[in-house]
Design a protein around this motif. Sequence first.
Motif, mmCIF file in Angstrom:
data_model
loop_
_atom_site.group_PDB
_atom_site.id
_atom_site.type_symbol
_atom_site.label_atom_id
_atom_site.label_comp_id
_atom_site.label_asym_id
_atom_site.label_seq_id
_atom_site.Cartn_x
_atom_site.Cartn_y
_atom_site.Cartn_z
ATOM 1 N N TRP A 75 43.750 -0.496 -36.790
ATOM 2 C CA TRP A 75 44.532 -1.720 -37.000
ATOM 3 C C TRP A 75 43.937 -2.874 -36.210
ATOM 4 N N ILE A 76 43.575 -2.620 -34.940
ATOM 5 C CA ILE A 76 43.000 -3.676 -34.101
ATOM 6 C C ILE A 76 41.677 -4.161 -34.675
ATOM 7 N N VAL A 77 40.833 -3.227 -35.116
ATOM 8 C CA VAL A 77 39.534 -3.599 -35.683
ATOM 9 C C VAL A 77 39.713 -4.379 -36.979
ATOM 10 N N ASN A 78 40.674 -3.962 -37.807
ATOM 11 C CA ASN A 78 40.926 -4.687 -39.055
ATOM 12 C C ASN A 78 41.396 -6.111 -38.796
ATOM 13 N N PHE A 79 42.196 -6.270 -37.748
ATOM 14 C CA PHE A 79 42.792 -7.578 -37.473
ATOM 15 C C PHE A 79 41.846 -8.490 -36.697
ATOM 16 N N PHE A 80 41.154 -7.916 -35.695
ATOM 17 C CA PHE A 80 40.312 -8.735 -34.812
ATOM 18 C C PHE A 80 38.824 -8.418 -34.944
ATOM 19 N N GLY A 81 38.478 -7.515 -35.859
ATOM 20 C CA GLY A 81 37.112 -7.014 -35.925
ATOM 21 C C GLY A 81 36.042 -8.068 -36.081
ATOM 22 N N SER A 82 36.343 -9.161 -36.785
ATOM 23 C CA SER A 82 35.322 -10.191 -37.002
ATOM 24 C C SER A 82 34.923 -10.883 -35.703
ATOM 25 N N LEU A 83 35.770 -10.777 -34.662
ATOM 26 C CA LEU A 83 35.481 -11.410 -33.381
ATOM 27 C C LEU A 83 35.052 -10.404 -32.318
ATOM 28 N N MET A 84 35.013 -9.129 -32.691
ATOM 29 C CA MET A 84 34.656 -8.086 -31.738
ATOM 30 C C MET A 84 33.187 -7.715 -31.885
ATOM 31 N N ARG A 85 32.570 -7.378 -30.779
ATOM 32 C CA ARG A 85 31.208 -6.876 -30.820
ATOM 33 C C ARG A 85 31.236 -5.405 -31.244
ATOM 34 N N PRO A 86 30.134 -4.930 -31.841
ATOM 35 C CA PRO A 86 30.096 -3.531 -32.272
ATOM 36 C C PRO A 86 30.469 -2.551 -31.168
ATOM 37 N N ARG A 87 30.008 -2.800 -29.938
ATOM 38 C CA ARG A 87 30.293 -1.867 -28.846
ATOM 39 C C ARG A 87 31.771 -1.875 -28.466
ATOM 40 N N GLU A 88 32.514 -2.928 -28.851
ATOM 41 C CA GLU A 88 33.949 -2.963 -28.574
ATOM 42 C C GLU A 88 34.750 -2.250 -29.654
ATOM 43 N N GLY A 94 36.330 9.433 -28.240
ATOM 44 C CA GLY A 94 37.511 9.013 -27.496
ATOM 45 C C GLY A 94 37.231 8.254 -26.213
ATOM 46 N N ARG A 95 36.004 7.766 -26.036
ATOM 47 C CA ARG A 95 35.658 7.044 -24.806
ATOM 48 C C ARG A 95 36.382 5.707 -24.759
ATOM 49 N N VAL A 96 36.946 5.387 -23.583
ATOM 50 C CA VAL A 96 37.654 4.119 -23.414
ATOM 51 C C VAL A 96 36.639 2.986 -23.311
ATOM 52 N N VAL A 97 36.800 1.969 -24.142
ATOM 53 C CA VAL A 97 35.959 0.772 -24.110
ATOM 54 C C VAL A 97 36.867 -0.427 -23.882
ATOM 55 N N VAL A 98 36.672 -1.100 -22.757
ATOM 56 C CA VAL A 98 37.470 -2.290 -22.441
ATOM 57 C C VAL A 98 36.872 -3.479 -23.176
ATOM 58 N N ASN A 99 37.687 -4.155 -23.977
ATOM 59 C CA ASN A 99 37.154 -5.284 -24.755
ATOM 60 C C ASN A 99 37.140 -6.568 -23.938
ATOM 61 N N GLY A 100 36.466 -7.565 -24.466
ATOM 62 C CA GLY A 100 36.269 -8.810 -23.736
ATOM 63 C C GLY A 100 37.558 -9.518 -23.371
ATOM 64 N N ALA A 101 38.555 -9.479 -24.247
ATOM 65 C CA ALA A 101 39.827 -10.150 -23.960
ATOM 66 C C ALA A 101 40.527 -9.503 -22.771
ATOM 67 N N THR A 102 40.471 -8.177 -22.682
ATOM 68 C CA THR A 102 41.078 -7.484 -21.552
ATOM 69 C C THR A 102 40.365 -7.837 -20.256
ATOM 70 N N TRP A 103 39.020 -7.869 -20.300
ATOM 71 C CA TRP A 103 38.268 -8.273 -19.112
ATOM 72 C C TRP A 103 38.653 -9.684 -18.674
ATOM 73 N N ALA A 104 38.835 -10.584 -19.624
ATOM 74 C CA ALA A 104 39.186 -11.970 -19.293
ATOM 75 C C ALA A 104 40.559 -12.042 -18.637
ATOM 76 N N MET A 105 41.532 -11.273 -19.142
ATOM 77 C CA MET A 105 42.869 -11.267 -18.541
ATOM 78 C C MET A 105 42.838 -10.653 -17.141
ATOM 79 N N LEU A 106 42.044 -9.594 -16.973
ATOM 80 C CA LEU A 106 41.910 -8.987 -15.648
ATOM 81 C C LEU A 106 41.263 -9.964 -14.678
ATOM 82 N N SER A 107 40.269 -10.700 -15.161
ATOM 83 C CA SER A 107 39.609 -11.711 -14.342
ATOM 84 C C SER A 107 40.599 -12.790 -13.908
ATOM 85 N N ALA A 108 41.392 -13.292 -14.856
ATOM 86 C CA ALA A 108 42.378 -14.326 -14.532
ATOM 87 C C ALA A 108 43.374 -13.808 -13.499
#
Length: 215
Positions: A75-88, A94-108
Motif C-alpha cells: 500500500w505504501i509503495v503504491n501510494f508513495f512509490g513514485s517518490l521513493m528510491r528503489p532501496r526504500e 523482511g529487512r527493516v529499511v528506514v525511508n527518507g521521510a522517517t530519517w527527516a522526522m528523526l533528524s527534526a
Amino acid sequence: MPDPQKHDMHGRHDSGFLPLRRELMRKSLHVLALVIPAAMLLLGKPPSIVIFGGLAFLGIVLDIIRADKAPLNHWIVNFFGSLMRPREKELPQGRVVVNGATWAMLSAFLLVLFFPVQVAAFAFTIFMLGDAAAALAGRRMGRIRLGKSPKTLEGSLAFLATALLISLVFPGIYFWHGAASSMAACIAEAAPLPLDDNLRVPLVAALTMLAVQHL
C-alpha cells in the motif's frame, strides 16, 4: 565523463537512482518540508519535541511493521512509490529499511531536543534546501568527482551557495556563524559516510553552529 543515465542525483551509482522528473518531485518535498523549521520557530521547544518525536516514532514503527507485513508495504509503495528510491521500496527477507521521510522526522526531533530552537531550525533549513540544490545541480551539471566520494564538486558548490544565502537572511543567525555551519554541513553532505545524510548533515550543522557560538 559520468553517464547521467547511470548515476543518481549527485553522481552516485547505486540503487538510489531516480529519473530526473521524479527526482524533481522528490526534491520539491524538501521545500514543503520547510514547514518543519517554521513550526519549530512558531511553536517553541516543548511542543516541537512532542510533535516531531511522535512523528519520528510513528515513522519508525511503520518501517518496522512494513518489513514483515507485505500488504502494508504494498500500500505504501503504491501510494508513495513514485517518490521513493528503489532501496526504500525493496525489503529483502523482511529487512527493516528506514525511508527518507522517517530519517527527516528523526533528524527534526533530535535537533529540537538537543539544540536551541533557532539553531535546530537553521540546521534543518540549510539541509533541506541545500540538499535539493545539490541534487539538481549534480544531476544536471555534475562532472567532477570529489576523490573517492560518490558526490560531485558541482553539487557540493550548489549546496554551499544555497546554505550561505540562507545564512544571510535567516532570522537570529549571525552570517559568519551560519557560514561556518554551512561549510561543515557541505563537507558532511559530500563525505561517503554510512549514516543517512538526512540525519548526519543537520546534526553536523547544528553542532558546528553551537561550537562557533561558544567560541
